[in-house]
Structures are given as structure tokens and as C-alpha cells.
Design a protein around this motif. Structure first.
Motif, PDB file in Angstrom:
ATOM      1  N   LYS A 211       0.856  -1.190   0.000  1.00 24.61           N
ATOM      2  CA  LYS A 211       0.000   0.000   0.000  1.00 24.61           C
ATOM      3  C   LYS A 211       0.891   1.239   0.000  1.00 24.61           C
ATOM      4  N   VAL A 212       0.698   2.085  -0.988  1.00 26.73           N
ATOM      5  CA  VAL A 212       1.485   3.315  -1.128  1.00 26.73           C
ATOM      6  C   VAL A 212       0.570   4.494  -0.821  1.00 26.73           C
ATOM      7  N   MET A 213       0.954   5.321   0.137  1.00 27.45           N
ATOM      8  CA  MET A 213       0.120   6.469   0.485  1.00 27.45           C
ATOM      9  C   MET A 213       0.929   7.754   0.383  1.00 27.45           C
ATOM     10  N   GLY A 214       0.368   8.743  -0.304  1.00 30.76           N
ATOM     11  CA  GLY A 214       1.032  10.027  -0.437  1.00 30.76           C
ATOM     12  C   GLY A 214       0.600  10.998   0.640  1.00 30.76           C
ATOM     13  N   TYR A 215       1.560  11.727   1.166  1.00 33.34           N
ATOM     14  CA  TYR A 215       1.316  12.774   2.157  1.00 33.34           C
ATOM     15  C   TYR A 215       1.977  14.050   1.651  1.00 33.34           C
ATOM     16  N   GLN A 216       1.567  15.194   2.172  1.00 36.66           N
ATOM     17  CA  GLN A 216       2.311  16.425   1.908  1.00 36.66           C
ATOM     18  C   GLN A 216       3.461  16.507   2.912  1.00 36.66           C
TER      19      GLN A 216
ATOM     20  N   THR B  33      -2.955   5.335  -2.793  1.00 40.36           N
ATOM     21  CA  THR B  33      -3.948   6.291  -2.306  1.00 40.36           C
ATOM     22  C   THR B  33      -3.216   7.473  -1.682  1.00 40.36           C
ATOM     23  N   ALA B  34      -3.969   8.399  -1.085  1.00 39.45           N
ATOM     24  CA  ALA B  34      -3.355   9.589  -0.478  1.00 39.45           C
ATOM     25  C   ALA B  34      -4.068   9.933   0.811  1.00 39.45           C
TER      26      ALA B  34
ATOM     27  N   ILE C 185      -4.349  15.212  -3.795  1.00 38.48           N
ATOM     28  CA  ILE C 185      -4.032  14.274  -4.881  1.00 38.48           C
ATOM     29  C   ILE C 185      -2.531  14.335  -5.188  1.00 38.48           C
ATOM     30  N   HIS C 186      -1.886  13.174  -5.124  1.00 36.41           N
ATOM     31  CA  HIS C 186      -0.494  13.024  -5.535  1.00 36.41           C
ATOM     32  C   HIS C 186      -0.483  12.066  -6.735  1.00 36.41           C
TER      33      HIS C 186
ATOM     34  N   ASP D 219      -2.461   8.086 -10.156  1.00 41.36           N
ATOM     35  CA  ASP D 219      -2.859   9.122  -9.205  1.00 41.36           C
ATOM     36  C   ASP D 219      -3.112   8.504  -7.839  1.00 41.36           C
ATOM     37  N   ALA D 220      -2.691   9.217  -6.796  1.00 38.36           N
ATOM     38  CA  ALA D 220      -2.976   8.835  -5.417  1.00 38.36           C
ATOM     39  C   ALA D 220      -4.049   9.788  -4.906  1.00 38.36           C
ATOM     40  N   ILE D 221      -5.266   9.281  -4.745  1.00 37.28           N
ATOM     41  CA  ILE D 221      -6.425  10.129  -4.456  1.00 37.28           C
ATOM     42  C   ILE D 221      -6.980   9.778  -3.083  1.00 37.28           C
ATOM     43  N   PRO D 222      -7.183  10.769  -2.198  1.00 35.09           N
ATOM     44  CA  PRO D 222      -7.737  10.469  -0.868  1.00 35.09           C
ATOM     45  C   PRO D 222      -9.092   9.762  -0.972  1.00 35.09           C
ATOM     46  N   GLY D 223      -9.254   8.683  -0.195  1.00 41.72           N
ATOM     47  CA  GLY D 223     -10.528   7.958  -0.188  1.00 41.72           C
ATOM     48  C   GLY D 223     -10.737   7.033  -1.365  1.00 41.72           C
ATOM     49  N   PHE D 224      -9.732   6.891  -2.198  1.00 39.03           N
ATOM     50  CA  PHE D 224      -9.873   6.055  -3.392  1.00 39.03           C
ATOM     51  C   PHE D 224      -8.563   5.288  -3.593  1.00 39.03           C
ATOM     52  N   ILE D 225      -8.670   4.036  -4.023  1.00 41.54           N
ATOM     53  CA  ILE D 225      -7.456   3.227  -4.205  1.00 41.54           C
ATOM     54  C   ILE D 225      -7.283   2.873  -5.684  1.00 41.54           C
TER      55      ILE D 225
END
Length: 266
Positions: A111-116, A178-179, A183-184, A196-202
């Protein structure tokens, strides 16, 4: 002038996309070149006819415009030819897309998650012993002195991280992307992976890397003021080395949390 004949000089002028190291990335490159040459052929034919007509049928040679209007045959021809070309281009493109989207039968799921502005990697199925999966953050490690031009920049400026993503060679790795905030985009050009890494979506993507090595990427979405500080470093290692790294990493994380690491059953 002699400098322009060296391979390094030509490499500096290379405007084409990179071929990458995976089977998918090379299929994408092959598709790109196929479409490119089809477009070149269309351009040569269209501009060839246009320039021929301009030169040999100009007014100074006494050419007189034809007077036909709304030719049904011509309408059919210039509609049918582009349609046939598009269908011919669609066949190889569809084959590559189907192959790219087939993330089934993976050996490892991450699982890859993007953060600021950083990435986290969670290895699904690698239990730490308390129900949590092995996970860690990957942060930019380029010294601030280089960013502010107070020190010389290294060759991998803004492309170094403190903890790389580690995966085994010759294994199908599925990325669940995801994020956490905005969006990352997770992009590793050598793998032809860009999602695209989108919050709430995988979103999901996958790769099989044949050769060990270090591969670099970046966030490809304008996600904020430090968007350029989200590098991705993927370290590909042999399978036995990968599992040794996983066991060691789990112990490190478990000890930091004061728990007993789970013993892997492989």
C-alpha cells in the motif's frame, strides 16, 4: 564540433521517452514508437500532397480551381481512411492497456500512500506481531544546504530518500495507491508505473522488475509548495535478500514499538 559527435553529446539531445527496465515499460515504448511512425507517415503524405499541390497547381502556372462541390465519394474516402488508421492504432494500444491493468496473481502487495510531502509504504501481510503491517515513511534526504545553494548539488539532487521502497526482483509486486490529504501521483518511469494517489480512493498498478538495482521516480502531481520534494526510490534486490531485509525491518520497527515481532512463515 568534435564534441557534438560524442555519445554523451547526443544523449544530452535525446528527446524520446525512456525504454525502462520492465516488460511493460518496453511494450509501452514499442507502442509509442509505432504510433509515432504512423503519425510521421501521415504527416509525410498529407504535407507532401499539400506542398505538391501548392507548387504544381499555383496561379502563376495557369492552374484553375476545380468547381466540384460536396463530392460524396471524397467525403467517404476522407472519412474512411482516418477511421481505418484509428482502428489499426487501437489494436496494439488495447493489448498494452489490458496487460498494464492486469494486477491479478501478485506475489507481494504494497500500500502506497502520499502525504504532503512524503510517501509511506505498508507491506500487506507482513504482520509485526500486534496485527499491524510493516510500514514506514520515506522522506527526502537531500540536505537543505543543497536546496538553498549553500553546498554543491549531488548527481541525485532531490532524488534521495532516507528509507527506499524495497522489492524483490522477478516477483509480481502490486501497488495499492492512495493519499492522505491531497491528490499526488506515484510515478516510476523505469517501470512504466504512474497512478494518481487520491484520498478515499485506491488505484492499483503492478510491476515485475527483472534486474536488481536502484530506480527513481517522483510525485507527478502538483500537490503543493513542496511538490518537488517527494522523490520515490525503489531498491530492487534478489528474493533471498528481500526476505532478509523484511525480517530485519520488522524487528527494528517492532523493537521501536516495544512489541515482539511475528515470525514469518514462508
Amino acid at each position: 564540433m568534435s564534441l557534438l559527435t560524442t555519445p554523451a553529446a547526443w544523449a544530452a539531445w535525446d528527446l524520446n521517452m525512456r525504454q525502462g527496465v520492465t516488460e511493460i515499460s518496453q511494450a509501452v515504448y514499442g507502442l509509442h514508437m509505432t504510433i509515432f511512425w504512423v503519425c510521421v507517415g501521415i504527416g509525410v503524405v498529407v504535407f507532401g500532397v499539400m506542398f505538391y499541390s501548392i507548387y504544381y497547381h499555383r496561379k502563376s502556372r495557369g492552374a484553375v480551381s476545380d468547381t466540384f462541390h460536396e463530392s460524396t465519394k471524397l467525403e467517404i474516402v476522407w472519412t474512411a481512411i482516418p477511421f481505418i488508421i484509428l482502428v489499426a492504432m487501437c489494436v496494439p494500444a488495447t493489448k498494452v492497456l489490458i496487460q498494464m491493468y492486469d494486477a491479478s496473481d501478485s506475489d507481494i502487495d504494497i500500500k502506497v500512500m502520499g502525504y504532503q510531502w512524503k510517501w509511506s509504504y505498508e507491506y500487506l501481510g507482513e504482520d509485526l506481531g500486534n496485527g499491524d503491517n510493516m510500514a514506514f515513511f520515506s522522506n527526502l534526504s537531500t540536505p537543505r544546504a543543497e536546496v538553498y545553494n549553500e553546498a554543491p548539488k549531488n548527481p541525485n539532487y532531490l532524488l534521495e530518500v532516507d528509507q527506499p521502497l524495497v522489492i524483490p526482483a522477478n516477483k509480481k509486486v502490486r501497488f495499492l495507491i492512495t493519499a492522505n490529504d491531497v491528490i499526488h501521483a506515484f510515478w516510476v518511469p523505469d517501470f512504466a508505473v504512474k497512478k494518481d494517489a487520491i484520498p478515499g480512493f485506491i488505484n492499483e498498478s503492478w510491476t515485475i522488475v527483472p534486474e536488481p538495482g536502484i530506480y527513481r521516480g517522483q510525485c507527478a502531481e502538483l500537490c503543493g509548495e513542496a511538490h518537488g520534494y517527494m522523490p520515490i526510490v525503489v531498491k530492487v534486490v534478489p528474493e533471498d535478500e528481500y526476505y532478509a531485509w523484511v525480517d530485519n525491518k520488522k524487528q527494528q520497527i517492532a523493537q521501536a514499538r516495544g512489541i515482539t515481532p511475528a515470525v514469518a512463515n514462508r
